[in-house]
Design an enzyme around this catalytic site. Structure first.
Site, PDB file in Angstrom:
ATOM      1  N   ASP A   9       0.866  -1.189   0.000  1.00  0.00           N
ATOM      2  CA  ASP A   9       0.000   0.000   0.000  1.00  0.00           C
ATOM      3  C   ASP A   9       0.899   1.235   0.000  1.00  0.00           C
ATOM      4  O   ASP A   9       1.722   1.411   0.891  1.00  0.00           O
ATOM      5  CB  ASP A   9      -0.887  -0.039   1.253  1.00  0.00           C
ATOM      6  CG  ASP A   9      -1.946   1.060   1.256  1.00  0.00           C
ATOM      7  OD1 ASP A   9      -3.006   0.836   1.842  1.00  0.00           O
ATOM      8  OD2 ASP A   9      -1.691   2.146   0.706  1.00  0.00           O
ATOM      9  N   ASP A 115      -3.732   2.225  -5.262  1.00  0.00           N
ATOM     10  CA  ASP A 115      -2.385   2.187  -4.671  1.00  0.00           C
ATOM     11  C   ASP A 115      -2.118   0.932  -3.830  1.00  0.00           C
ATOM     12  O   ASP A 115      -1.235   0.930  -2.997  1.00  0.00           O
ATOM     13  CB  ASP A 115      -2.132   3.458  -3.841  1.00  0.00           C
ATOM     14  CG  ASP A 115      -2.731   3.413  -2.453  1.00  0.00           C
ATOM     15  OD1 ASP A 115      -3.769   2.737  -2.276  1.00  0.00           O
ATOM     16  OD2 ASP A 115      -2.155   4.026  -1.545  1.00  0.00           O
ATOM     17  N   GLU A 116      -2.873  -0.112  -4.082  1.00  0.00           N
ATOM     18  CA  GLU A 116      -2.738  -1.332  -3.274  1.00  0.00           C
ATOM     19  C   GLU A 116      -2.679  -2.567  -4.147  1.00  0.00           C
ATOM     20  O   GLU A 116      -3.425  -2.665  -5.124  1.00  0.00           O
ATOM     21  CB  GLU A 116      -4.030  -1.557  -2.480  1.00  0.00           C
ATOM     22  CG  GLU A 116      -4.181  -0.911  -1.179  1.00  0.00           C
ATOM     23  CD  GLU A 116      -5.592  -1.232  -0.708  1.00  0.00           C
ATOM     24  OE1 GLU A 116      -5.772  -2.269  -0.065  1.00  0.00           O
ATOM     25  OE2 GLU A 116      -6.504  -0.452  -1.037  1.00  0.00           O
TER      26      GLU A 116
END
Ligand code: TTP
Ligand code: MG
Length: 375
Positions: A9, A115-116
Site C-alpha cells: 500500500d 495504490d494497493e
C-alpha cells in the site's frame, strides 16, 4: 512450502505524488482534494500527507473542516495547510508504473485499488526470502518513482493487509502463520476488513471491542448477531482466510463526481456540469486503456444528502462521447421534474459512472488495468 502473501500500500499516495512533483509542498501539511474556498468549499479531502493528518485531516474529511483545522493551526503558530486539487490522470499514470514494477518482481499480483496490491510469494520458499524480495521491491519503487510503499507479509490476504498498515509510512511488517492469531488479538475490531461503522456499533453494544473479544463469541451467537457474515468473521478472527490472489480482477468502473458550489436546480448549470463529467469520464476511459463501456450510472445527491442512482445498460458496448451524453441526459432529466423529484429539491452533487468496461489492453498484453472510483 508455506503459503506466503504480501500486501503493498503506497504511503499517502496522492499527496506523496504532489510533494514529489512540487518541491515547495515538501515539509509542510498538504491536503489533496476539493477547493476549500476560504472555508466555504463543499467537497472532501481525497487524502492528506502525514503532517496534515497530525491536524486531524484524513481521507473524506470535509474540506471546510480541513480549512478550519488549518486556520486553528495557523493561529497556534503552526504552519497552515497547503490545498491542492485532485489530478486523477496523473495518479492513475503513476499507479500504472508502480504496478508494473511490482509485476516485475512478482508473477501473480492482484491490484486491489489505485495504490494497493496483493502478491502471491509462496514460491520464495520462506518468510526470510519473501522479506528480502520486499526490501528490494521497496528500493526499486523508491528509485524509479521517488515514492514509498508499506508492505505486509503474512500467511494470507487478511493478515498481509493488516500488516501493511502496521508501520506506516515506509513500513515492512512480517507476521508468520504461527504469530498471526496473537497479532490480531489486541487489535480493535474495526481493523478486520468487512467490519465497518455499523457492524462495529452492533458489536460494541455487546461489549466487543477488540479481536480477542470477538474470538470469544460462539459461532451461533455471531450468526445471530450478524447473519451470514458471522461465519466469515468467525474465521477471520482466527486469522484464517483462504481467498486466492486473483490476478485478473476485472476493473469495475470509471466515475467522476462534482459537488456544486451552491445547491441548484438550474438546468443550464446542471447540463454544463453533466457535459464536463461526460468529457472527464470518456477521457479517463481512453487514458486508462479501456475499449468501451455498456452501463451508464447517474448519481444525484440532493441538498438534504438523500442520494439516488439510476442506471441504464446499452444493448451494444461503445466508447462514443455523444452516446454517453445522451444516456446521461436521459437519466438526469427525471431528477429535474415530478418523476424523480416531486418536491423540487435542489441538487448538491452530480456523479457519472460507466461500468461493464472492456479492456483493449488485455487483448495484447497480460497487464490488467484497474480503475478506481471513490464514491
Ligand atoms: P489510501 O491507501 O487509503 O490512503 P493513502 O495512500 O493516501 O494513505 P496511507 O499512507 O494511509 O495508505 O488511499 C489511496 C489513495 O486513494 C489516496 O491517496 C487518495 C485516494 N482516496 C480517495 O480519494 N478517497 C478516499 O476516501 C480514500 C480512502 C482514498
Ligand atoms: Mg495508501
Amino acid at each position: 512450502m508455506p503459503r506466503i502473501i504480501l500486501h503493498l500500500d503506497m504511503d499517502a499516495f496522492f499527496a506523496a505524488i504532489e510533494e514529489r512533483d512540487t518541491p515547495a509542498f515538501r515539509g509542510a501539511p498538504l491536503v489533496v482534494g476539493a477547493d476549500p474556498m476560504g472555508g466555504k468549499g463543499r467537497g472532501v479531502a481525497a487524502t492528506s500527507n502525514y503532517l496534515a493528518r497530525a491536524y486531524g485531516i484524513h481521507s473524506a474529511t470535509p474540506i471546510s473542516t480541513a480549512w478550519r483545522l488549518s486556520e486553528a493551526a495557523r493561529r497556534a503558530g503552526k504552519p497552515p495547510v497547503t490545498f491542492v486539487s485532485v489530478d486523477m490522470k496523473k495518479y492513475a499514470r503513476v499507479s500504472g508504473k508502480v504496478m508494473r514494477i511490482v509485476r516485475c518482481f512478482i508473477p501473480r499480483v492482484e491490484q486491489a485499488s489505485i495504490d494497493e496490491a496483493y502478491g502471491e510469494v509462496s514460491w520464495t520458499g520462506s518468510y526470510e526470502e519473501a522479506e528480502r524480495l520486499c526490501r528490494r521491491l521497496k528500493v526499486e519503487i523508491h528509485s524509479e518513482e521517488q515514492l514509498t510503499a508499506s508492505i505486509g507479509i503474512g500467511p494470507n490476504k487478511l493478515i498481509a493487509k493488516i500488516a501493511s498498515g502496521w508501520r506506516k509510512p515506509n513500513g515492512l511488517t512480517v507476521v508468520r502463520k504461527e504469530e498471526a492469531e496473537a497479532f490480531l488479538a489486541p487489535l480493535p475490531i474495526r481493523l478486520i476488513p468487512g467490519i465497518g461503522p455499523k457492524t462495529e456499533d452492533i458489536l460494541k453494544a455487546k461489549g466487543i471491542k477488540i479481536v480477542a473479544d470477538l474470538r470469544a463469541v460462539a459461532l451461533h451467537q455471531l450468526e445471530a448477531l450478524l447473519g451470514k457474515r458471522g461465519a466469515d468473521f468467525h474465521e477471520k478472527v482466527r486469522a484464517r482466510d483462504d481467498s486466492p490472489v486473483e490476478e485478473y480482477s476485472e476493473p469495475k468502473s470509471i466515475g467522476e463526481q462534482e459537488t456544486f458550489e451552491v445547491d441548484t436546480l438550474d438546468s443550464h448549470t446542471l447540463l454544463n456540469q453533466l457535459d464536463e463529467l461526460v468529457r472527464g469520464v470518456i477521457d479517463r476511459l481512453h487514458h486508462e486503456g479501456f475499449h468501451s463501456f455498456r452501463t451508464v450510472v447517474l448519481t444525484v445527491r440532493f441538498a438534504d444528502f438523500v442520494t439516488k442512482s439510476r442506471a441504464h445498460t446499452l444493448a451494444m458496448a461503445t466508447d462514443d462521447h455523444a452516446t454517453l451524453r445522451r444516456e446521461a441526459l436521459k437519466l438526469m432529466l427525471p431528477f429535474l421534474d415530478q418523476r424523480e423529484n416531486p418536491n423540487r429539491k435542489l441538487i448538491r452533487l452530480l456523479g457519472l459512472r460507466v461500468e461493464k468496461l472492456t479492456n483493449s489492453r488485455l487483448s495484447w498484453s497480460s497487464t490488467p488495468t484497474y480503475s478506481p472510483t471513490f464514491w
